[in-house]
Structures are given as structure tokens and as C-alpha cells.
Design a protein around this motif. Sequence first.
Motif, PDB file in Angstrom:
ATOM      1  N   TYR A 144       1.123  -0.973  -0.066  1.00  0.00           N
ATOM      2  CA  TYR A 144      -0.027  -0.619   0.291  1.00  0.00           C
ATOM      3  C   TYR A 144       1.319   1.037  -0.250  1.00  0.00           C
ATOM      4  O   TYR A 144       0.580   2.113  -0.897  1.00  0.00           O
ATOM      5  N   ASP A 145       2.026   1.326   0.674  1.00  0.00           N
ATOM      6  CA  ASP A 145       2.930   2.445   0.769  1.00  0.00           C
ATOM      7  C   ASP A 145       3.792   2.665  -0.689  1.00  0.00           C
ATOM      8  O   ASP A 145       3.562   3.617  -0.871  1.00  0.00           O
ATOM      9  N   ILE A 146       3.862   1.931  -1.070  1.00  0.00           N
ATOM     10  CA  ILE A 146       4.707   1.849  -2.176  1.00  0.00           C
ATOM     11  C   ILE A 146       3.508   1.767  -3.560  1.00  0.00           C
ATOM     12  O   ILE A 146       4.312   3.555  -4.276  1.00  0.00           O
TER      13      ILE A 146
ATOM     14  N   LEU B 295       3.378  -6.551 -10.430  1.00  0.00           N
ATOM     15  CA  LEU B 295       4.768  -7.516  -9.113  1.00  0.00           C
ATOM     16  C   LEU B 295       4.817  -6.964  -7.851  1.00  0.00           C
ATOM     17  O   LEU B 295       5.561  -8.500  -7.659  1.00  0.00           O
ATOM     18  N   LEU B 296       4.170  -6.029  -7.356  1.00  0.00           N
ATOM     19  CA  LEU B 296       4.267  -6.525  -5.915  1.00  0.00           C
ATOM     20  C   LEU B 296       3.440  -7.573  -6.122  1.00  0.00           C
ATOM     21  O   LEU B 296       3.598  -8.437  -4.042  1.00  0.00           O
ATOM     22  N   LYS B 297       2.157  -8.108  -6.219  1.00  0.00           N
ATOM     23  CA  LYS B 297       1.734  -9.630  -6.160  1.00  0.00           C
ATOM     24  C   LYS B 297       2.247 -10.254  -7.039  1.00  0.00           C
ATOM     25  O   LYS B 297       1.720 -11.348  -6.192  1.00  0.00           O
ATOM     26  N   GLU B 298       3.378 -10.364  -7.382  1.00  0.00           N
ATOM     27  CA  GLU B 298       4.679 -11.637  -7.853  1.00  0.00           C
ATOM     28  C   GLU B 298       3.415 -11.843  -9.080  1.00  0.00           C
ATOM     29  O   GLU B 298       3.426 -13.056  -8.472  1.00  0.00           O
ATOM     30  N   SER B 299       2.866 -11.460  -9.558  1.00  0.00           N
ATOM     31  CA  SER B 299       2.370 -12.018 -10.995  1.00  0.00           C
ATOM     32  C   SER B 299       2.678 -12.959 -12.209  1.00  0.00           C
ATOM     33  O   SER B 299       3.849 -12.737 -12.857  1.00  0.00           O
TER      34      SER B 299
END
Length: 198
Positions: free
Chosen positions: A43-45, A84-88
Motif C-alpha cells: 500500500y505504501d509503495i 510486480l508487488l503481487k508477483e504476478s
Amino acid sequence: MSERVRQHPAPRVQLRVNIHKILAAISYVIAIGEKRGMDVTQYDILKTFFIADRSHLNQYGRPVTFDNYYAMRAGPVPSVTYDLLKESTSTLQRFHLHHLPWDRQAGSGAVFHYGKPDTSRIDEALSESDELALSDALSIIKGLTFRQIVELTHNDPAYVEAWKTEDARKAYPMSLGMFFDSPDFAAAETVEFLPKHQ
């Protein structure tokens, strides 16, 4: 949202994604968070990127990341960054990435925490103004309560113009021209990736 806005949406521009800048920007935000002793979440990113891209666009005529934003129930979301943050898997394959230059740890609920970034290529991809915009944006996000962040991002004109429903599954493309303090659709059409010196 007024009926007039619904019938006449602002023009959309699809930016050419710069994966190197996005990876470097994520790594940089994680690194400065660690340096300041801050816990950095997904969330911060995402919210830091929105503030930084908007600020840098208004000051220098280009965003930091060149990611494309979507209005979602949780607010403005940079789409490739989010994946990317979810590592899709599909996003990793799309950009031929075999690993990501940071560690991700699951927290409570659906919250993920990020650390140990590879900072070796940050200065190759990000300019001084990019780094300053990201640093300042993280300070803003970390200095606000959750409610204040929601008010800041959900009341942004670009988000208000794009968002159409409370359906949590929906995502609507946001207008880059609406990111300017004074909406400028002609300027949005000319946004390009510029050399790192700026």
C-alpha cells in the motif's frame, strides 16, 4: 460524478512502460524506508508512486515511473507496479523477469512487507529528481493516517474523473492529462521518456 463527466470522459494516453524505472523505483522506496526504520508495505509503495508521479509530472513534464494508472476501489493504482508487488506470473513472464530485486514477506491479512532491495541499478535508472520525488512522496504517505491517504487520493481529480462504481473488482484507466494541476491533455500526449539527467 456529474453526468457530463460520464458522457465526455477525459482523453486517455497509454504510456510505454519502462520496466527498469519501475523496478528501480520500487527498490529505492524500499531502501529509503529501511534507512529510515520504516516498515514498507504494498500500500505504501502504490500510494508513494501516485504522489511522486503526479508531482514529478507537474514539475518536469514527465512522471517518474511511466506506469499506467487505474482507478480501483482502493484508489489510484499503477498497474505494472501492482502486478510486480503481487508477483504476478504473467507480468513476470511479460517482462522476462526470473526474480525480483527485493524480498517480500506476508503480514497479517492480505498485507505484504518488502525489504532487502538490490540497490545496484537504482542510479542507472533514476535521476536525482526521480529519487527526490519518491523520497518526498514516501514521507508524505508515512506522515498521514489511512483515512487521510484515502481522502488525498480518492479526491484527486484524475481519480474522481475515472472512478465509476463501488465494485471492488473494477479498474478504470485514468487520464494522464488529469494528473496535471491544471488538466492538460495536449501535454499528456507529448509525455515521453527523457534522459536521466533531469
